[in-house]
Design an enzyme around this catalytic site. Sequence first.
Site, PDB file in Angstrom:
ATOM      1  N   ARG A 104       0.936  -1.075   0.135  1.00 55.81           N
ATOM      2  CA  ARG A 104       0.071  -0.060  -0.068  1.00 55.81           C
ATOM      3  C   ARG A 104       0.953   1.312   0.045  1.00 55.81           C
ATOM      4  O   ARG A 104       2.052   1.258   0.172  1.00 55.81           O
ATOM      5  CB  ARG A 104      -1.038  -0.101   1.290  1.00 55.81           C
ATOM      6  CG  ARG A 104      -0.617  -0.657   2.226  1.00 55.81           C
ATOM      7  CD  ARG A 104       0.166  -0.032   3.182  1.00 55.81           C
ATOM      8  NE  ARG A 104       0.081   1.353   3.431  1.00 55.81           N
ATOM      9  CZ  ARG A 104       1.096   2.443   3.401  1.00 55.81           C
ATOM     10  NH1 ARG A 104       2.633   2.008   3.695  1.00 55.81           N
ATOM     11  NH2 ARG A 104       0.868   3.578   3.592  1.00 55.81           N
ATOM     12  N   GLY A 105       0.350   2.395  -0.080  1.00 57.95           N
ATOM     13  CA  GLY A 105       1.030   3.573  -0.410  1.00 57.95           C
ATOM     14  C   GLY A 105       1.004   4.002  -1.861  1.00 57.95           C
ATOM     15  O   GLY A 105       1.538   2.675  -2.511  1.00 57.95           O
TER      16      GLY A 105
ATOM     17  N   ASP B  87      -2.004  11.068  -2.091  1.00 59.11           N
ATOM     18  CA  ASP B  87      -2.279   9.865  -3.274  1.00 59.11           C
ATOM     19  C   ASP B  87      -2.851  10.578  -4.428  1.00 59.11           C
ATOM     20  O   ASP B  87      -2.802   9.948  -5.238  1.00 59.11           O
ATOM     21  CB  ASP B  87      -3.595   9.048  -2.368  1.00 59.11           C
ATOM     22  CG  ASP B  87      -2.946   8.090  -1.489  1.00 59.11           C
ATOM     23  OD1 ASP B  87      -2.776   8.763  -0.195  1.00 59.11           O
ATOM     24  OD2 ASP B  87      -2.647   6.931  -1.853  1.00 59.11           O
TER      25      ASP B  87
ATOM     26  N   ASN C 137      -5.471  12.514   0.411  1.00 56.89           N
ATOM     27  CA  ASN C 137      -4.544  11.615   1.224  1.00 56.89           C
ATOM     28  C   ASN C 137      -5.427  11.013   2.174  1.00 56.89           C
ATOM     29  O   ASN C 137      -6.536  11.055   2.655  1.00 56.89           O
ATOM     30  CB  ASN C 137      -3.471  12.637   1.838  1.00 56.89           C
ATOM     31  CG  ASN C 137      -2.249  11.772   2.577  1.00 56.89           C
ATOM     32  OD1 ASN C 137      -1.812  10.589   1.795  1.00 56.89           O
ATOM     33  ND2 ASN C 137      -1.857  12.107   3.635  1.00 56.89           N
ATOM     34  N   LYS C 138      -4.692  10.312   3.076  1.00 53.31           N
ATOM     35  CA  LYS C 138      -5.487   9.014   4.112  1.00 53.31           C
ATOM     36  C   LYS C 138      -6.356  10.050   4.887  1.00 53.31           C
ATOM     37  O   LYS C 138      -6.040  11.163   5.363  1.00 53.31           O
ATOM     38  CB  LYS C 138      -4.134   8.587   5.039  1.00 53.31           C
ATOM     39  CG  LYS C 138      -4.477   7.913   6.017  1.00 53.31           C
ATOM     40  CD  LYS C 138      -5.322   6.501   5.635  1.00 53.31           C
ATOM     41  CE  LYS C 138      -4.745   5.758   4.377  1.00 53.31           C
ATOM     42  NZ  LYS C 138      -5.854   4.799   3.778  1.00 53.31           N
TER      43      LYS C 138
END
Length: 354
Positions: A58-59, A246, A256-257
């Site tokens: 992930r990432g 992201d 993003n997260k």
Amino acid sequence: MATTPKPSSERGIGTVAIRWHGSSLELLDQRLLPGEEHWITLEGAAGVSQSIRDMVVRGAPAIGISAAYGVALAARHAGGGDWKAEIKQAIRELAASRPTAVNLFWALQRMERVFHACHSLDEAVKRLAREAEAIHEEDLAANFAMAEQALEYIGTKEAISVLTHCNTGALATGGYGTALGVVRRLNEKKLLKEVYADETRPWLQGGRLTAWELSRDGIPVTLNADGAAAAIMARKDVRWVIVGADRITANGDVVNKIGTYSLAVLARHHRVGFMVVAPSSTVDMAMASGADVPIEERDGIEVREIRGIGLAPEGVSVFNPVFDVTPASLIDAIVTEKGVVHNPNMTGMRALFG
Ligand code: MRU
């Protein structure tokens, strides 16, 4: 023999998440960290798309790199009949694995361009493997370049504390990190007092991955519950919130997260700088604003349970968007390997990314 680029290990980074062997790909299973270091060996694109979907890897940059190797594997193991159809199908499956990080689609487009230029399977096998390796190496190089740019931008002469969210390190990239690359560089230059790592509910990338990867490299990390971020900004001398992305849209909005947006609001309230660090492969100039980006929603079980242990009434309704949109107006700087966009907006983004 693995052909994974090595510069990060030469710089004392103990963590590698992606190993390429030419006819197979190994991924460190991030679902099992920090308890277990288990590598999964993949020989086909289907296994790679499944691994991205299940978050073995992930990432944003790591997803793009893995998908590129997935296409290379599809060529390597193509039946020899309608090899073009097989590779096209693999690209389609990889593209359907996760929707938000644009690095996935960026990497697949690069692979697709090379694929279209190939006249034989033999040529495709060689050229697609080379292209995937190039994507991997370039990401690592971008990580190092961004860290330098960020340090110059921060411009501190004394050691500072920073706060970060999710995992943006060697586990999430080609091998050094975006936001955590900056943290590493600050530490290498003895300019890091402390990094506060949000635990990052619900998947706990901060607790399970960031705290693990930084501690094993001897970087001073303090883990905190996400809800402690405001108190940390109020009571500790945190100068910067540094996060990854992201997808960054044409107006400078950052996807993003989940929880990143709250941090940006808190940072503005506490007059703490808010920096986003991401390679140009995360920039999507075709999307006007963050409102247009598909936000992945994952199974409610990620919130209701941890490794089979119930944390909430069974069957309770859960809303689990795993990314959010931070408006450009709350961001002080977007740092990429191509340069820094200060107070991002459409004009600043166009100046750097065309
Ligand atoms: O759901 P994940 O773990 O793939 O989300 C990762 C993030 O949101 C990271 O902050 C982002 O991809 C940048 S990683 C360099």
